[in-house]
Design an enzyme around this catalytic site. Sequence first.
Site, PDB file in Angstrom:
ATOM      1  N   THR A 100      12.125  -8.936  -6.467  1.00 23.74           N
ATOM      2  CA  THR A 100      13.308  -9.738  -6.147  1.00 23.74           C
ATOM      3  C   THR A 100      14.349  -9.811  -7.255  1.00 23.74           C
ATOM      4  O   THR A 100      14.005  -9.791  -8.448  1.00 23.74           O
ATOM      5  CB  THR A 100      12.864 -11.185  -5.800  1.00 23.74           C
ATOM      6  OG1 THR A 100      14.018 -12.022  -5.718  1.00 23.74           O
ATOM      7  CG2 THR A 100      11.938 -11.770  -6.853  1.00 23.74           C
ATOM      8  N   TYR A 117       8.849 -19.371  -8.356  1.00 24.89           N
ATOM      9  CA  TYR A 117       8.862 -18.216  -7.445  1.00 24.89           C
ATOM     10  C   TYR A 117       9.152 -16.942  -8.234  1.00 24.89           C
ATOM     11  O   TYR A 117       8.419 -15.943  -8.139  1.00 24.89           O
ATOM     12  CB  TYR A 117       9.946 -18.421  -6.363  1.00 24.89           C
ATOM     13  CG  TYR A 117      10.269 -17.176  -5.564  1.00 24.89           C
ATOM     14  CD1 TYR A 117       9.464 -16.774  -4.512  1.00 24.89           C
ATOM     15  CD2 TYR A 117      11.388 -16.389  -5.872  1.00 24.89           C
ATOM     16  CE1 TYR A 117       9.750 -15.624  -3.779  1.00 24.89           C
ATOM     17  CE2 TYR A 117      11.686 -15.242  -5.149  1.00 24.89           C
ATOM     18  CZ  TYR A 117      10.863 -14.866  -4.101  1.00 24.89           C
ATOM     19  OH  TYR A 117      11.151 -13.724  -3.383  1.00 24.89           O
ATOM     20  N   GLU A 150      15.750 -12.387  -8.048  1.00 23.18           N
ATOM     21  CA  GLU A 150      15.538 -13.651  -8.764  1.00 23.18           C
ATOM     22  C   GLU A 150      14.877 -13.400 -10.135  1.00 23.18           C
ATOM     23  O   GLU A 150      14.919 -14.259 -11.001  1.00 23.18           O
ATOM     24  CB  GLU A 150      14.679 -14.604  -7.932  1.00 23.18           C
ATOM     25  CG  GLU A 150      15.356 -15.135  -6.676  1.00 23.18           C
ATOM     26  CD  GLU A 150      16.434 -16.188  -6.942  1.00 23.18           C
ATOM     27  OE1 GLU A 150      16.291 -16.950  -7.909  1.00 23.18           O
ATOM     28  OE2 GLU A 150      17.422 -16.213  -6.187  1.00 23.18           O
ATOM     29  N   LYS A 201       6.770 -13.655  -9.037  1.00 20.84           N
ATOM     30  CA  LYS A 201       7.176 -12.311  -8.617  1.00 20.84           C
ATOM     31  C   LYS A 201       7.279 -11.368  -9.818  1.00 20.84           C
ATOM     32  O   LYS A 201       7.151 -10.157  -9.685  1.00 20.84           O
ATOM     33  CB  LYS A 201       8.506 -12.379  -7.868  1.00 20.84           C
ATOM     34  CG  LYS A 201       8.382 -12.927  -6.440  1.00 20.84           C
ATOM     35  CD  LYS A 201       7.912 -11.838  -5.485  1.00 20.84           C
ATOM     36  CE  LYS A 201       7.966 -12.270  -4.042  1.00 20.84           C
ATOM     37  NZ  LYS A 201       7.572 -11.211  -3.106  1.00 20.84           N
TER      38      LYS A 201
HETATM   39  P1  NAP Z   1       9.452 -14.378   4.967  1.00 21.90           P
HETATM   40  O1  NAP Z   1      10.276 -14.313   6.221  1.00 21.90           O
HETATM   41  O2  NAP Z   1       9.247 -15.700   4.324  1.00 21.90           O
HETATM   42  O3  NAP Z   1       8.048 -13.702   5.274  1.00 21.90           O
HETATM   43  C1  NAP Z   1       6.930 -13.897   4.464  1.00 21.90           C
HETATM   44  C2  NAP Z   1       5.681 -13.664   5.283  1.00 21.90           C
HETATM   45  O4  NAP Z   1       4.532 -13.833   4.425  1.00 21.90           O
HETATM   46  C3  NAP Z   1       5.500 -14.640   6.445  1.00 21.90           C
HETATM   47  O5  NAP Z   1       5.076 -13.937   7.595  1.00 21.90           O
HETATM   48  C4  NAP Z   1       4.397 -15.569   5.931  1.00 21.90           C
HETATM   49  O6  NAP Z   1       3.605 -16.146   6.964  1.00 21.90           O
HETATM   50  C5  NAP Z   1       3.562 -14.610   5.124  1.00 21.90           C
HETATM   51  N1  NAP Z   1       2.647 -15.296   4.199  1.00 21.90           N
HETATM   52  C6  NAP Z   1       2.874 -16.409   3.463  1.00 21.90           C
HETATM   53  N2  NAP Z   1       1.784 -16.729   2.749  1.00 21.90           N
HETATM   54  C7  NAP Z   1       0.826 -15.810   3.047  1.00 21.90           C
HETATM   55  C8  NAP Z   1      -0.520 -15.608   2.634  1.00 21.90           C
HETATM   56  N3  NAP Z   1      -1.122 -16.438   1.787  1.00 21.90           N
HETATM   57  N4  NAP Z   1      -1.206 -14.557   3.132  1.00 21.90           N
HETATM   58  C9  NAP Z   1      -0.606 -13.708   4.029  1.00 21.90           C
HETATM   59  N5  NAP Z   1       0.664 -13.854   4.466  1.00 21.90           N
HETATM   60  C10 NAP Z   1       1.384 -14.892   3.974  1.00 21.90           C
HETATM   61  O7  NAP Z   1      10.096 -13.422   3.856  1.00 21.90           O
HETATM   62  P2  NAP Z   1      11.137 -12.197   4.014  1.00 21.90           P
HETATM   63  O8  NAP Z   1      12.520 -12.731   3.917  1.00 21.90           O
HETATM   64  O9  NAP Z   1      10.741 -11.357   5.159  1.00 21.90           O
HETATM   65  O10 NAP Z   1      10.864 -11.435   2.660  1.00 21.90           O
HETATM   66  C11 NAP Z   1       9.852 -10.438   2.564  1.00 21.90           C
HETATM   67  C12 NAP Z   1       9.436 -10.300   1.122  1.00 21.90           C
HETATM   68  O11 NAP Z   1      10.569  -9.925   0.335  1.00 21.90           O
HETATM   69  C13 NAP Z   1       8.890 -11.578   0.496  1.00 21.90           C
HETATM   70  O12 NAP Z   1       7.842 -11.219  -0.372  1.00 21.90           O
HETATM   71  C14 NAP Z   1      10.051 -12.123  -0.294  1.00 21.90           C
HETATM   72  O13 NAP Z   1       9.637 -12.908  -1.388  1.00 21.90           O
HETATM   73  C15 NAP Z   1      10.741 -10.841  -0.728  1.00 21.90           C
HETATM   74  N6  NAP Z   1      12.180 -10.948  -0.954  1.00 21.90           N
HETATM   75  C16 NAP Z   1      12.979 -11.351   0.055  1.00 21.90           C
HETATM   76  C17 NAP Z   1      14.348 -11.441  -0.155  1.00 21.90           C
HETATM   77  C18 NAP Z   1      15.286 -11.858   0.953  1.00 21.90           C
HETATM   78  O14 NAP Z   1      16.473 -12.055   0.678  1.00 21.90           O
HETATM   79  N7  NAP Z   1      14.826 -11.969   2.188  1.00 21.90           N
HETATM   80  C19 NAP Z   1      14.893 -11.113  -1.406  1.00 21.90           C
HETATM   81  C20 NAP Z   1      14.023 -10.684  -2.409  1.00 21.90           C
HETATM   82  C21 NAP Z   1      12.675 -10.589  -2.170  1.00 21.90           C
HETATM   83  P3  NAP Z   1       3.852 -17.668   7.449  1.00 21.90           P
HETATM   84  O15 NAP Z   1       4.973 -17.600   8.424  1.00 21.90           O
HETATM   85  O16 NAP Z   1       2.542 -18.045   8.033  1.00 21.90           O
HETATM   86  O17 NAP Z   1       4.215 -18.471   6.229  1.00 21.90           O
END
Ligand code: NAP
Length: 342
Positions: A124, A148, A126, A152
């Site tokens: 990320t 967070y 971040e 990461k």
């Molecule tokens: P998201 O919508 O929050 O999806 C995260 C997923 O991880 C959800 O399905 C969640 O399930 C699952 N999860 C949480 N805790 C878990 C555990 N202990 N074991 C297994 N699964 C678990 O995030 P996203 O926006 O798609 O982002 C995808 C990844 O990219 C993440 O790692 C995020 O940190 C990273 N990222 C995102 C952005 C962005 O702008 N979107 C930017 C930089 C990095 P639940 O619904 O049950 O919680």
Amino acid sequence: MKKALITGYRGQDGAYLSRLLLEKGYEVYGADRAGDSGQWRLRELGIEGQVKEIALDLLETSNIIDALEKVKPDEIYNFAAQSFVLISFAQPVLTAEVNAVGVARLLEAMRKAAPKAKFFQASTAELFGSTGSAQKNETTDFHPRSPYAVSKLYAHWLTVNYRQAQGVYACNGILFNHESPLRGEEFVTRKITTSVARIKKGLQDKVTVGNLDAKRDWGYAKEYVDGMWRMLQQPTADDYILATGEVHSVREFIRTAFAAAGIRLEWKGKGLNEKGVDAKTGKVRLEISKEFYRPADVKELVGDASKARKVLGWKPKTKFGDLAAIMVDAELRRLEGRKVKL
Ligand code: NAP
């Protein structure tokens, strides 16, 4: 037929990537925690039932090993995370267990049960935290500003270390903010766009947010998952930034989202008393609350994705204003019971 395992596949990125890989003819295995949180995303994308589901929690080593032994994936995309920065200040230990140690569990399981697989880690922007306002690239130093980002950072360096020390094919995608109609409602962009649509329909009076002046580099998630897939198609593993190179404030996102619904917002007052007012009716549509401020925020993040452009041939297409409009349109469609464009 290639096999891909996507952790966190019912999240925003996992759902979009599932669709992309299904379209490419992959056998897609989706791993997520028990429950059906996020199932709506697969439903809206029209891919419900097409992903082979595996119950997997990154807190538990044995179920990760079982999943990898069963699937023997060619590619693993790790999206599972406690991904909400504000919550990480209240839950730093859980955040570290999932986002940091969880990745150690996954990489170690992969080394043993699927050593030939290619690994993608959702890293990320971040990580850059308080390193100033200049564009970040793959050589910029890190200075995380939240539990967070710290969690990461561990996962990021561990991914690099498994590549260098264990010879594993492992890549970090250093992802700048990417949004879409599938974003979780707790995130500021989606919170704003759902509220704008509800205000437009007379279902809600106003929305309350935190820091209006945080500046971010916002792209469209649908395009970012294509960049992630491209990373794993290269002959050698490496780390890449995915970003648009454009920076905009939360304030600009709010104004643009309201404008997309035909509401011109004016700003009145200062600091915590600042309000967004409908220029036509004088009604207050936006307020500020300390509750939504991070204890330590990152002022500005903007990325330089020229390496991804050059090596992967990846380029984001959707502009900031269009992204806000796409998200507002999706919310209006949901309220009207119409199909959402994804
Ligand atoms: P998201 O919508 O929050 O999806 C995260 C997923 O991880 C959800 O399905 C969640 O399930 C699952 N999860 C949480 N805790 C878990 C555990 N202990 N074991 C297994 N699964 C678990 O995030 P996203 O926006 O798609 O982002 C995808 C990844 O990219 C993440 O790692 C995020 O940190 C990273 N990222 C995102 C952005 C962005 O702008 N979107 C930017 C930089 C990095 P639940 O619904 O049950 O919680």
